[in-house]
Design a protein around this motif. Structure first.
Motif: not given
Length: 324
Positions: A121-130, A286-293
């Motif tokens: 998620e940090h590489w290419i998902g919802a947490a990228k750039g966080v 914020p609480v969000v769904p995973a970007g990569l499912a």
């Protein structure tokens, strides 16, 4: 160049070949024989590797990562998943390394499955750039991984962020890990289904009693199903608030099979979080769904394999903080 990935959990054993952009180019999957012997488990893992090795992309394999349900011991290469009783101190890295199809010189890198999800998620998902994030897997079990200061924080043994075994009820039921009132006993898919059944819920249409069917009933307004997800959301919220108070978070990402319930899970989680996260620096995370499912574990295992040299250096020099 492709990276090999294995994702081992209580329900499935998945494998993939992942390219340098984080795309899954080949995949294989087997059910987890979680109640069978250690060798039956390993045979299922070997079968996944066998299938991947038939793909032409396998010839370009350069690194391999393994994300496993935990606890894991990354330095020893062993796993002791709470929900796989036959594997206690099981030498998974050695066994995968010695698989006949794994090329000489490819050293599998082991991380916890939720740490792998955080890496993805940090590489290419919802947490990228966080800079500071908690990434959670809510599935057969509950796990987590932390990104702190812009880097993955795996800890000395690879288990940092294991939020499923934070106690949220001192008088709660005994968890298979041995503690009382763990998040996992309230918020895992198994716990959600069990609580719904205990309250008198029955699966629709004779389907199996899983969290997926509980979610279907909850969407239809079944009070018992809604209560099971409310209970899960409360436990997750308590653990998230505690984590935010300890390390300060910019974002929480929730993935895994149970997260596919959508707002049936996220709505009570966010509502309860407002009650628990009351300090100024914990409020409104914020609480969000995973970007990569459901691919996050595989992509994250690949990321761990790709980062192998940096993993070693970071553990030696920065107390376990792993850049990915």
């Amino acid at each position: 160049m492709v990276y090999g990935a294995l994702d081992i959990g209580g329900t499935k054993i998945a494998g993939a070949l992942v390219d340098g952009e984080g795309r899954v180019v080949a995949a294989a999957r087997r059910p987890t024989p979680a109640r069978e012997s250690a060798e039956a488990m390993m045979a299922a893992v070997a079968s996944v590797v066998d299938e991947l090795a038939t793909r032409p992309e396998w010839a370009s394999l350069s690194r391999m990562g393994i994300g496993s349900a935990g606890p894991v011991d990354t330095s020893a290469g062993t796993v002791s998943p709470v929900n796989i009783p036959a594997w206690r101190g099981f030498p998974l890295v050695e066994r995968v390394r010695n698989h006949p199809a794994v090329p000489d010189g490819v050293e599998p890198v082991l991380v916890g499955d939720a740490v792998a999800m955080a890496a993805a998620e940090h590489w290419i998902g919802a947490a990228k750039g966080v800079a500071n994030a908690l990434c959670m897997v809510v599935s057969t079990g509950v796990g987590g991984g932390l990104v702190l200061g812009g880097s993955l924080h795996a800890g000395t043994t690879g288990n940092a962020g294991h939020i499923g075994h934070i106690t949220v009820d001192q008088n709660g039921p005994v968890c298979p890990c041995g503690a009382r009132g763990c998040v996992e006993r309230y918020a895992s898919g198994t716990a959600i289904a069990a609580h719904a059944l205990e309250s008198g819920w029955t699966p629709p249409g004779g389907l199996p009693a899983t969290a997926r069917e509980v979610a279907v009933s909850a969407r239809a307004g079944d009070a018992r199903a809604l209560a099971a997800f409310d209970r899960a959301g409360r436990a997750l919220a308590a653990a998230i608030a505690a984590t935010a108070a300890l390390v300060e978070l910019d974002l929480v990402v929730v993935g895994g099979g149970v997260s596919q319930a959508g707002e049936v899970l996220f709505a009570p989680l966010r509502r309860h979080l407002r009650s628990y996260a009351v300090l100024d620096f914990t409020r409104d995370v914020p609480v969000v769904p995973a970007g990569l499912a459901l691919d996050a574990g595989l992509i994250g295992a690949a990321a761990a394999g790709a980062a192998a040299p940096r993993l070693s250096r970071s553990r030696a020099g920065t107390g376990g903080r792993t850049p990915v």
